[in-house]
Design an enzyme around this catalytic site. Sequence first.
Site, PDB file in Angstrom:
ATOM      1  N   GLU A   1       0.865  -1.203   0.000  1.00  0.00           N
ATOM      2  CA  GLU A   1       0.000   0.000   0.000  1.00  0.00           C
ATOM      3  C   GLU A   1       0.883   1.228   0.000  1.00  0.00           C
ATOM      4  O   GLU A   1       1.033   1.924   0.997  1.00  0.00           O
ATOM      5  CB  GLU A   1      -0.912  -0.002   1.242  1.00  0.00           C
ATOM      6  CG  GLU A   1      -1.957   1.123   1.215  1.00  0.00           C
ATOM      7  CD  GLU A   1      -2.478   1.471   2.600  1.00  0.00           C
ATOM      8  OE1 GLU A   1      -3.118   0.612   3.230  1.00  0.00           O
ATOM      9  OE2 GLU A   1      -2.225   2.606   3.053  1.00  0.00           O
TER      10      GLU A   1
ATOM     11  N   HIS B   1      -8.946   1.946   0.111  1.00  0.00           N
ATOM     12  CA  HIS B   1      -7.992   2.721   0.922  1.00  0.00           C
ATOM     13  C   HIS B   1      -8.738   3.878   1.580  1.00  0.00           C
ATOM     14  O   HIS B   1      -9.693   4.400   1.007  1.00  0.00           O
ATOM     15  CB  HIS B   1      -6.885   3.247  -0.003  1.00  0.00           C
ATOM     16  CG  HIS B   1      -5.825   4.017   0.710  1.00  0.00           C
ATOM     17  ND1 HIS B   1      -5.980   5.353   1.039  1.00  0.00           N
ATOM     18  CD2 HIS B   1      -4.613   3.648   1.165  1.00  0.00           C
ATOM     19  CE1 HIS B   1      -4.880   5.755   1.673  1.00  0.00           C
ATOM     20  NE2 HIS B   1      -4.033   4.751   1.760  1.00  0.00           N
TER      21      HIS B   1
ATOM     22  N   ASP C   1       3.032   1.766   3.890  1.00  0.00           N
ATOM     23  CA  ASP C   1       2.304   3.036   3.831  1.00  0.00           C
ATOM     24  C   ASP C   1       3.250   4.187   3.486  1.00  0.00           C
ATOM     25  O   ASP C   1       3.080   5.317   3.950  1.00  0.00           O
ATOM     26  CB  ASP C   1       1.549   3.337   5.132  1.00  0.00           C
ATOM     27  CG  ASP C   1       0.266   4.138   4.893  1.00  0.00           C
ATOM     28  OD1 ASP C   1       0.009   4.509   3.729  1.00  0.00           O
ATOM     29  OD2 ASP C   1      -0.460   4.403   5.862  1.00  0.00           O
TER      30      ASP C   1
HETATM   31 CA    CA Z   1      -1.893   4.660   2.717  1.00  0.00          CA
END
Ligand code: CA
Length: 340
Positions: A10, A177, A303
């Site tokens: 992600e 998301h 992230d």
């Molecule tokens: Ca993210």
Amino acid sequence: MAGYLRIATEEAFAPPELIARYRKLLEDGYDDPGFRSLWGFYSGASPRATALAERIQDLGERRLRDMDDTGIAMQILSLTAPGVQVFDAPEATALARSFNDQLSDAIRKHPDRFSGLAAIAPQDPAGAAKELERGVRQLNLKGAIVNSHTRGEYLDDSKFWAIFEAAEYLNVPVYIHPTTPPKSMIGPFIERGLDGAIFGFAVETGLHLLRIIVSGVFDRFPKLRIVAGHLGEGLPYWLFRIDFMHAAMVKANRYPAVQKLQKKPSEYIKENMYVTTSGMAWEPPILYAQSVLGVDRVLYAMDYPYQFVPEEVKVTDHLPISDADKKKLYQSNAEQVFSI
Ligand code: CA
């Protein structure tokens, strides 16, 4: 050698044109307090915003250096929140196309380091389904990224189901998301600075996922796969209560919109969903998610660049799990879910 490759699932990018369009929306007074909070900050001049702006726009050497420094073999890239979902439909659709082409170019230059998900514009559901198909078939992208609500609307509304139909047919996942809560719910969050990644993201995205589950989307599209970040946005912790209360509500016939499903809500979470560890580099909830969802359902994510903390990789490396399960977490689950 660790015995596994670290695939981070992600990881955000933002073309300079997207940031410029976000700035223009802010200047034009775009009336979405969540967007104004998020991009008002990240388009600003604070050290955190400046560092993020440098990293998020790079799809080359800068990013690869950060990956090398943290031992990340591959990033699965997705257009940052709120993606194109804040624009009018024709503009959003055209931007998604252009950004997917740019992403595909970056992947072609570094095919062993980058993979990616197609940005889509749910504002035009049929166009979004078409762009997902183009992204998968022509650009070799591995699924769709949807940054939660689209101007206050959620994908459980059947007007959006062309997107799920395409994802199921193409056999690719939809990554839901977070974004900031819509105007209708953000008030109490923003008053205390809780609208973003600290909590509001998880509340809003967890709500979105649960809406999809109880609406019967997975009965209609049984092979659809949805990926959620942040260890499932809180949902794995709630499985027992969601099942108990959903059954009680169906039995009492309390809400017209709450109907019996073919399975318990928790079963869709375990069988149709995957969760990633983005932003949650902490042993107890990772082990908990693996224990309730299964080790095949939890994938690693960093992230980047929002949470670029090299030490967090060590936390994951040192989890008290078998080497085989660690390889699933870091590598093979991602290879399977995203067909890498
Ligand atoms: Ca993210």
